[in-house]
Design an enzyme around this catalytic site. Structure first.
Site, PDB file in Angstrom:
ATOM      1  N   CYS A 195       0.843  -1.184   0.000  1.00 46.11           N
ATOM      2  CA  CYS A 195       0.000   0.000   0.000  1.00 46.11           C
ATOM      3  C   CYS A 195       0.880   1.236   0.000  1.00 46.11           C
ATOM      4  O   CYS A 195       2.063   1.171   0.322  1.00 46.11           O
ATOM      5  CB  CYS A 195      -0.908   0.019   1.235  1.00 46.11           C
ATOM      6  SG  CYS A 195      -2.042  -1.382   1.327  1.00 46.11           S
TER       7      CYS A 195
ATOM      8  N   GLY B  17      -0.996   0.514  -4.837  1.00 43.98           N
ATOM      9  CA  GLY B  17      -2.326  -0.011  -4.531  1.00 43.98           C
ATOM     10  C   GLY B  17      -3.379   0.701  -5.340  1.00 43.98           C
ATOM     11  O   GLY B  17      -3.384   1.929  -5.385  1.00 43.98           O
TER      12      GLY B  17
ATOM     13  N   ASN C 106       0.828   0.351   5.807  1.00 41.98           N
ATOM     14  CA  ASN C 106       1.434  -0.388   4.702  1.00 41.98           C
ATOM     15  C   ASN C 106       2.139  -1.590   5.301  1.00 41.98           C
ATOM     16  O   ASN C 106       3.028  -1.441   6.146  1.00 41.98           O
ATOM     17  CB  ASN C 106       2.431   0.495   3.944  1.00 41.98           C
ATOM     18  CG  ASN C 106       3.174  -0.274   2.866  1.00 41.98           C
ATOM     19  OD1 ASN C 106       2.696  -1.280   2.366  1.00 41.98           O
ATOM     20  ND2 ASN C 106       4.353   0.209   2.506  1.00 41.98           N
ATOM     21  N   GLY C 107       1.760  -2.781   4.866  1.00 40.69           N
ATOM     22  CA  GLY C 107       2.380  -3.995   5.394  1.00 40.69           C
ATOM     23  C   GLY C 107       1.330  -5.012   5.776  1.00 40.69           C
ATOM     24  O   GLY C 107       0.177  -4.941   5.348  1.00 40.69           O
TER      25      GLY C 107
ATOM     26  N   TYR D  77      10.624  -4.731  -7.981  1.00 39.68           N
ATOM     27  CA  TYR D  77       9.312  -4.530  -8.605  1.00 39.68           C
ATOM     28  C   TYR D  77       8.477  -3.436  -7.959  1.00 39.68           C
ATOM     29  O   TYR D  77       7.881  -2.621  -8.655  1.00 39.68           O
ATOM     30  CB  TYR D  77       8.557  -5.861  -8.546  1.00 39.68           C
ATOM     31  CG  TYR D  77       7.134  -5.824  -9.069  1.00 39.68           C
ATOM     32  CD1 TYR D  77       6.875  -5.949 -10.433  1.00 39.68           C
ATOM     33  CD2 TYR D  77       6.050  -5.681  -8.207  1.00 39.68           C
ATOM     34  CE1 TYR D  77       5.565  -5.929 -10.915  1.00 39.68           C
ATOM     35  CE2 TYR D  77       4.744  -5.655  -8.679  1.00 39.68           C
ATOM     36  CZ  TYR D  77       4.506  -5.776 -10.030  1.00 39.68           C
ATOM     37  OH  TYR D  77       3.224  -5.761 -10.510  1.00 39.68           O
TER      38      TYR D  77
END
Length: 526
Positions: free
Chosen positions: A23, A50, A124-125, A269
């Site tokens: 995210c 995201g 985020n995570g 990526y």
């Protein structure tokens, strides 16, 4: 305004889901600035992390206003909406789900009541002790609290609820207590009505950086978001650190000792190429990986072409090191993945031609080196090889700028399950035959690590080597909290909760769309 459906994708092959990003999170404390618009543009810069939902919460000293919905940042917000979000502190989020399904109730930022007001939190995570934290919520709060009682099924909602459960402590003190009990990957940005906070798990798995505005501070997932809003990079938020920013300035303390294990796949990526991680340019890392790939897996060829845009930097490096000319053999249509129209059966059969088309005059009669960043199931590469041969390519040699992905991620990246990962059951030669290439080469793990310039022991490499720096959960999956309904949950009124809401009474108007993660039973499947 067009609304998202939670199924938007930027994948080249509509029939094959690639590794899904974590995210994107952003926070800003800046009196006299339009903090909602700063957050909007920063989320635009983080959209690649995201595409399921987006949200912004703004504090003005007296209350928090929040607006969130399903879809891309540009679909959720418009100028009139942003003009209603007035304040000096803001928290923003763009989501890909890891724990908690992709639906409206789980959008972020997540809101919760505290003894002194409200907390808005973006994450985020992915946590690995979600079940343990759920038990703690039951013990400390009793019946479902905050967004949990409105159907939020994310690990983020658990953190938010726990932060408001300490009646005799400030939010800053409560946060330190809660974060010390959380396990897994969490980069957080959160605020009350006045103060901006940021925190990073002790391993620092997911990135988080601190920036300075002329009249304020910002925190973001990537340095590229700092560039977009005109902030100067100050430093990374350290693993195990909690930062607070208000009118008294910036203060920091540790809730846990640092044990760095930054995600290596960010370099491959996830991150934008114009981002810096651990002082290293992501673009330059990817170019260097391409150089090393050329040394490890040379090819007798006429032209190096990338799979746009994922393979472009590594293809530049491969061409540079090999002396083989670089060229564009594939053209990408950047907009097909944004359509809401379902393709007909005829169009579905065209597969990746909806996204990529070969330049026949360039590839015809050529021996090609085709560079991409990873192979998941192999369907995309198989279709690409076939397309290039149909366009007249004499040979197709596939080169991959990461090692084989053989293990699931429990820290915020949604790969296919182990059973679906082509590298789990096949050797490199078998994969080469499966995709129809003349040869196939992956960069080695050691070469990838060396290109990042980050010490091996400071990196999480679990998706490549199966060595998990944080104990994986006994149970995992997007629906973990949906399998165990929380007592007291109500059916949410979408129209009443999803729009901008004043939280004078923090129990009213709590609205959130949140993140989830992990493949259930992934380590026990073949």
């Amino acid at each position: 305004m067009a609304r998202g459906d939670g199924r938007l994708t930027h994948d080249i092959n509509p029939q094959e889901k690639g590794p899904q990003d974590a995210c994107g999170i952003f926070g800003v404390w800046a009196p006299d600035e339009e903090v909602a618009k700063l957050t909007y543009f920063a989320l635009y810069a983080l959209q690649h992390r995201g595409q399921e939902s987006a949200g912004i919460a703004v504090g003005n000293g007296e209350q928090i206003l929040v607006y969130k919905d399903m879809g891309l940042v540009s679909q959720v917000f418009d100028e009139s909406t942003l003009n209603t979000l007035v304040g000096h502190v803001a928290v923003g989020h763009t989501r890909y789900s890891t724990t908690g399904g992709s639906h409206w109730q789980n959008a972020q930022p997540t809101l919760g009541a505290t003894p002194a007001g409200t907390v808005a939190l973006a994450h985020n995570g992915n946590l690995t002790n979600t079940a343990e934290l759920l038990e703690l919520v039951h013990e400390r709060v009793g019946a479902a609290s905050g967004e949990l009682r409105y159907g939020n099924t994310t690990d983020t909602a658990l953190i938010t609820a726990l932060m408001g459960s300490y009646a005799d402590r400030t939010l800053e003190e409560s946060a330190g207590e809660v974060l010390a009990q959380a396990r897994g990957a969490f980069s957080l940005v959160f605020s009350d009505e006045d103060t901006l906070y940021a925190a990073r798990d002790p391993q620092g798995v997911r990135p988080l950086v601190l920036g300075r505005l002329e009249r304020g501070w910002v925190v973001a997932s990537e340095t590229a978001a700092l560039d977009i809003v005109g902030a100067s990079f100050i430093r990374e938020v350290e693993p195990g650190e909690l930062v607070a920013i208000d009118a008294d300035g910036l203060r920091s303390h540790r809730f846990a000792a640092a044990a760095p294990k930054g995600c290596l796949f960010e370099f491959v990526y996830l991150a934008r190429p114009d981002t810096h991680i651990s002082g290293r340019s992501v673009h330059e890392t990817r170019v260097e990986v391409g150089r090393r790939l050329a040394g490890e897996h040379p090819a007798d060829a006429d032209l190096v072409i990338p799979v746009p845009e994922s393979g472009t930097p590594a293809a530049v490096g491969y061409a540079e090191a090999s002396g083989i000319p670089y060229g564009m053999g594939l053209v990408k249509n950047a907009y097909v993945g944004r359509t809401f129209i379902q393709p007909s059966q005829t169009l579905r059969q065209l597969g990746i031609r909806l996204k990529l088309n070969p330049l026949r005059e360039i590839v015809a009669g050529k021996r090609l080196v085709v560079v991409d960043d990873s192979i998941v199931r192999g369907n995309t590469q198989r279709a690409l090889v076939r397309m290039l041969r149909e366009a007249g390519a004499a040979e197709v040699h596939v080169r991959i700028s990461s090692p084989p992905v053989s293990w699931p991620c429990f820290y915020g990246i949604d790969f296919a399950s182990r059973a679906e990962l082509i590298a789990t059951g096949l050797s490199t030669d078998e994969i080469c035959r499966s995709i129809g290439a003349d040869s196939l080469g992956y960069v080695s793990l050691d070469a990838l690590i060396e290109a990042s310039t980050v010490p091996k022991n400071d990196l999480c490499r679990a998706c490549f080597d199966g060595v998990y720096p944080i104990e994986p959960p006994a149970r995992a999956g997007k629906d973990l909290l949906e399998q165990d309904p929380i007592p007291g949950c109500e059916t949410p009124d979408r129209d009443g909760l999803a729009r901008a809401a004043s939280l004078g009474d923090p129990a009213d108007g709590l609205n959130s769309l949140l993140s989830a993660g992990g493949a259930a039973d992934a380590l026990r499947r073949p």
